[in-house]
Scaffold this motif. Structure first.
Motif, PDB file in Angstrom:
ATOM      1  N   MET A   1       7.934  22.444 -13.150  1.00  0.00           N
ATOM      2  CA  MET A   1       8.414  23.650 -12.481  1.00  0.00           C
ATOM      3  C   MET A   1       8.766  23.340 -11.025  1.00  0.00           C
ATOM      4  SD  MET A   1       5.649  26.315 -14.055  1.00  0.00           S
ATOM      5  CE  MET A   1       6.298  27.667 -13.119  1.00  0.00           C
ATOM      6  N   ALA A   2       9.710  24.082 -10.489  1.00  0.00           N
ATOM      7  CA  ALA A   2      10.046  23.965  -9.067  1.00  0.00           C
ATOM      8  C   ALA A   2       8.968  24.708  -8.285  1.00  0.00           C
ATOM      9  CB  ALA A   2      11.414  24.571  -8.801  1.00  0.00           C
ATOM     10  N   CYS A   3       8.334  24.023  -7.354  1.00  0.00           N
ATOM     11  CA  CYS A   3       7.205  24.594  -6.633  1.00  0.00           C
ATOM     12  C   CYS A   3       7.552  24.733  -5.157  1.00  0.00           C
ATOM     13  CB  CYS A   3       5.984  23.696  -6.795  1.00  0.00           C
ATOM     14  SG  CYS A   3       5.593  23.364  -8.521  1.00  0.00           S
ATOM     15  N   VAL A   4       7.667  25.954  -4.690  1.00  0.00           N
ATOM     16  CA  VAL A   4       7.987  26.210  -3.295  1.00  0.00           C
ATOM     17  C   VAL A   4       6.689  26.328  -2.505  1.00  0.00           C
ATOM     18  CG1 VAL A   4       9.122  27.809  -1.701  1.00  0.00           C
ATOM     19  CG2 VAL A   4      10.103  27.397  -3.964  1.00  0.00           C
ATOM     20  N   ASP A   5       6.577  25.579  -1.423  1.00  0.00           N
ATOM     21  CA  ASP A   5       5.412  25.617  -0.534  1.00  0.00           C
ATOM     22  C   ASP A   5       4.096  25.282  -1.225  1.00  0.00           C
ATOM     23  OD1 ASP A   5       7.027  26.307   1.642  1.00  0.00           O
ATOM     24  OD2 ASP A   5       6.881  28.450   1.169  1.00  0.00           O
ATOM     25  N   VAL A   6       4.133  24.420  -2.252  1.00  0.00           N
ATOM     26  CA  VAL A   6       2.917  23.975  -2.931  1.00  0.00           C
ATOM     27  C   VAL A   6       2.893  22.452  -2.883  1.00  0.00           C
ATOM     28  CG1 VAL A   6       1.644  23.891  -5.105  1.00  0.00           C
ATOM     29  CG2 VAL A   6       2.871  25.969  -4.473  1.00  0.00           C
ATOM     30  N   ASP A   7       1.800  21.877  -2.381  1.00  0.00           N
ATOM     31  CA  ASP A   7       1.630  20.429  -2.344  1.00  0.00           C
ATOM     32  C   ASP A   7       1.098  19.981  -3.705  1.00  0.00           C
ATOM     33  OD1 ASP A   7       1.037  17.782  -1.903  1.00  0.00           O
ATOM     34  OD2 ASP A   7      -0.276  18.142  -0.200  1.00  0.00           O
ATOM     35  N   THR A   8       1.897  19.268  -4.455  1.00  0.00           N
ATOM     36  CA  THR A   8       1.535  18.869  -5.819  1.00  0.00           C
ATOM     37  C   THR A   8       0.889  17.483  -5.863  1.00  0.00           C
ATOM     38  OG1 THR A   8       3.771  18.050  -6.214  1.00  0.00           O
ATOM     39  CG2 THR A   8       3.328  20.337  -6.839  1.00  0.00           C
ATOM     40  N   TRP A   9       0.040  17.175  -4.901  1.00  0.00           N
ATOM     41  CA  TRP A   9      -0.605  15.870  -4.780  1.00  0.00           C
ATOM     42  C   TRP A   9      -1.393  15.475  -6.019  1.00  0.00           C
ATOM     43  CZ3 TRP A   9      -5.903  15.656  -5.159  1.00  0.00           C
ATOM     44  CH2 TRP A   9      -6.607  16.852  -4.960  1.00  0.00           C
TER      45      TRP A   9
ATOM     46  N   GLU B   1     -11.281   7.018 -14.361  1.00  0.00           N
ATOM     47  CA  GLU B   1      -9.908   6.553 -14.497  1.00  0.00           C
ATOM     48  C   GLU B   1      -9.148   7.546 -15.353  1.00  0.00           C
ATOM     49  OE1 GLU B   1      -9.261   2.477 -15.420  1.00  0.00           O
ATOM     50  OE2 GLU B   1     -11.096   1.861 -14.387  1.00  0.00           O
ATOM     51  N   PHE B   2      -7.977   7.960 -14.853  1.00  0.00           N
ATOM     52  CA  PHE B   2      -7.133   8.887 -15.587  1.00  0.00           C
ATOM     53  C   PHE B   2      -6.162   8.107 -16.449  1.00  0.00           C
ATOM     54  CE2 PHE B   2      -8.374  11.184 -11.753  1.00  0.00           C
ATOM     55  CZ  PHE B   2      -8.858  12.354 -12.300  1.00  0.00           C
ATOM     56  N   GLY B   3      -5.989   8.556 -17.703  1.00  0.00           N
ATOM     57  CA  GLY B   3      -4.937   8.019 -18.545  1.00  0.00           C
ATOM     58  C   GLY B   3      -3.628   8.626 -18.065  1.00  0.00           C
TER      59      GLY B   3
ATOM     60  N   GLY C   1      -0.402  12.984  -8.865  1.00  0.00           N
ATOM     61  CA  GLY C   1      -0.395  11.543  -8.633  1.00  0.00           C
ATOM     62  C   GLY C   1      -1.747  10.880  -8.837  1.00  0.00           C
ATOM     63  N   ALA C   2      -2.709  11.596  -9.407  1.00  0.00           N
ATOM     64  CA  ALA C   2      -4.064  11.067  -9.585  1.00  0.00           C
ATOM     65  C   ALA C   2      -4.102   9.899 -10.561  1.00  0.00           C
ATOM     66  CB  ALA C   2      -4.986  12.173 -10.088  1.00  0.00           C
ATOM     67  N   LYS C   3      -4.767   8.814 -10.159  1.00  0.00           N
ATOM     68  CA  LYS C   3      -4.979   7.655 -11.046  1.00  0.00           C
ATOM     69  C   LYS C   3      -6.462   7.362 -11.229  1.00  0.00           C
ATOM     70  CE  LYS C   3      -0.713   6.834 -11.848  1.00  0.00           C
ATOM     71  NZ  LYS C   3      -0.132   7.272 -13.083  1.00  0.00           N
ATOM     72  N   THR C   4      -7.266   7.541 -10.158  1.00  0.00           N
ATOM     73  CA  THR C   4      -8.711   7.335 -10.232  1.00  0.00           C
ATOM     74  C   THR C   4      -9.400   8.385  -9.377  1.00  0.00           C
ATOM     75  OG1 THR C   4      -8.835   5.821  -8.347  1.00  0.00           O
ATOM     76  CG2 THR C   4      -8.482   4.822 -10.528  1.00  0.00           C
ATOM     77  N   ALA C   5     -10.720   8.483  -9.543  1.00  0.00           N
ATOM     78  CA  ALA C   5     -11.518   9.390  -8.720  1.00  0.00           C
ATOM     79  C   ALA C   5     -12.950   8.886  -8.685  1.00  0.00           C
ATOM     80  CB  ALA C   5     -11.475  10.813  -9.274  1.00  0.00           C
ATOM     81  N   THR C   6     -13.667   9.288  -7.652  1.00  0.00           N
ATOM     82  CA  THR C   6     -15.099   9.039  -7.550  1.00  0.00           C
ATOM     83  C   THR C   6     -15.767  10.352  -7.182  1.00  0.00           C
ATOM     84  OG1 THR C   6     -14.842   8.360  -5.246  1.00  0.00           O
ATOM     85  CG2 THR C   6     -14.901   6.603  -6.890  1.00  0.00           C
ATOM     86  N   VAL C   7     -17.066  10.448  -7.453  1.00  0.00           N
ATOM     87  CA  VAL C   7     -17.804  11.663  -7.157  1.00  0.00           C
ATOM     88  C   VAL C   7     -18.915  11.351  -6.173  1.00  0.00           C
ATOM     89  CG1 VAL C   7     -19.273  13.472  -8.127  1.00  0.00           C
ATOM     90  CG2 VAL C   7     -17.270  12.687  -9.396  1.00  0.00           C
TER      91      VAL C   7
ATOM     92  N   VAL D   1     -10.058  11.960  -5.009  1.00  0.00           N
ATOM     93  CA  VAL D   1      -8.979  11.561  -5.911  1.00  0.00           C
ATOM     94  C   VAL D   1      -8.088  10.544  -5.211  1.00  0.00           C
ATOM     95  CG1 VAL D   1      -7.067  12.404  -7.324  1.00  0.00           C
ATOM     96  CG2 VAL D   1      -9.080  13.858  -6.965  1.00  0.00           C
ATOM     97  N   ARG D   2      -7.742   9.479  -5.943  1.00  0.00           N
ATOM     98  CA  ARG D   2      -6.921   8.398  -5.382  1.00  0.00           C
ATOM     99  C   ARG D   2      -5.659   8.203  -6.214  1.00  0.00           C
ATOM    100  NH1 ARG D   2     -10.208   6.686  -1.652  1.00  0.00           N
ATOM    101  NH2 ARG D   2     -12.441   6.500  -1.953  1.00  0.00           N
ATOM    102  N   ASP D   3      -4.624   7.694  -5.566  1.00  0.00           N
ATOM    103  CA  ASP D   3      -3.355   7.422  -6.247  1.00  0.00           C
ATOM    104  C   ASP D   3      -3.363   6.019  -6.839  1.00  0.00           C
ATOM    105  OD1 ASP D   3      -2.868   5.671  -4.118  1.00  0.00           O
ATOM    106  OD2 ASP D   3      -1.339   6.941  -3.211  1.00  0.00           O
ATOM    107  N   GLU D   4      -2.223   5.605  -7.363  1.00  0.00           N
ATOM    108  CA  GLU D   4      -2.093   4.293  -8.018  1.00  0.00           C
ATOM    109  C   GLU D   4      -2.413   3.138  -7.074  1.00  0.00           C
ATOM    110  OE1 GLU D   4       1.186   1.841 -10.658  1.00  0.00           O
ATOM    111  OE2 GLU D   4       1.418   3.984 -10.339  1.00  0.00           O
ATOM    112  N   GLY D   5      -2.127   3.291  -5.792  1.00  0.00           N
ATOM    113  CA  GLY D   5      -2.397   2.249  -4.809  1.00  0.00           C
ATOM    114  C   GLY D   5      -3.821   2.264  -4.280  1.00  0.00           C
ATOM    115  N   GLY D   6      -4.640   3.224  -4.721  1.00  0.00           N
ATOM    116  CA  GLY D   6      -6.023   3.317  -4.276  1.00  0.00           C
ATOM    117  C   GLY D   6      -6.229   4.155  -3.023  1.00  0.00           C
ATOM    118  N   SER D   7      -5.164   4.772  -2.520  1.00  0.00           N
ATOM    119  CA  SER D   7      -5.276   5.611  -1.328  1.00  0.00           C
ATOM    120  C   SER D   7      -5.778   7.003  -1.708  1.00  0.00           C
ATOM    121  CB  SER D   7      -3.915   5.759  -0.643  1.00  0.00           C
ATOM    122  OG  SER D   7      -3.451   4.509  -0.206  1.00  0.00           O
TER     123      SER D   7
END
Length: 133
Positions: free
Chosen positions: A92-100, A83-85, A103-109, A116-122
């Motif tokens: 910064m303005a990012c051209v042609d970079v996906d800044t996904w 779980e990420f705090g 949005g990290a909230k949780t992860a599993t290994v 890596v999953r977002d706040e909604g668990g996706s």
């Protein structure tokens, strides 16, 4: 509304925090072979330009980049879930970079792959364990 002074203060605070979190380290292994708590300590993702990556330290700090912006925050592990705090980010303005990754909230290994999953668990992306740990 952000004023130049507030933005400067935020940027200075982030830079100071980055320099302090760089002192941690560890040689953790991915996953938990004994069914205990996952141990993500180390670097995940690529350190190539415009590539996302995260570095987890034993003291619960996480730093990295979403491919453009610097990221920093904290992490905890509960069973198989990381779980990420709150994750702070430069803006910064990012051209042609996906800044996904910002949005990290949780992860599993799973082996050498961090999902890596977002706040909604996706699922929003994956990171491979770095080879330079």
């Amino acid at each position: 509304m952000r004023t130049p002074h507030r933005l400067l203060a935020l940027t200075t605070g982030l830079l100071m925090a980055f320099s302090l979190t760089g002192c941690g380290g560890g040689d953790g292994e991915s996953g938990s072979a004994d069914g205990g708590t996952v141990d993500p300590v180390g670097t995940w993702g690529s350190t190539a330009a415009q590539a996302p990556n995260l570095t987890f330290t034993e003291d619960g700090n996480v730093t990295g980049t979403d491919g453009c912006n610097r990221l920093m925050g904290s992490w905890t592990a509960e069973g198989e879930t990381i779980e990420f705090g709150e994750i702070a980010s430069t803006l910064m303005a990012c051209v042609d970079v996906d800044t996904w990754l910002s949005g990290a909230k949780t992860a599993t290994v799973d082996g050498d792959t961090m999902v890596v999953r977002d706040e909604g668990g996706s699922e929003i992306g994956t990171l491979e364990r770095g080879s330079g740990d």
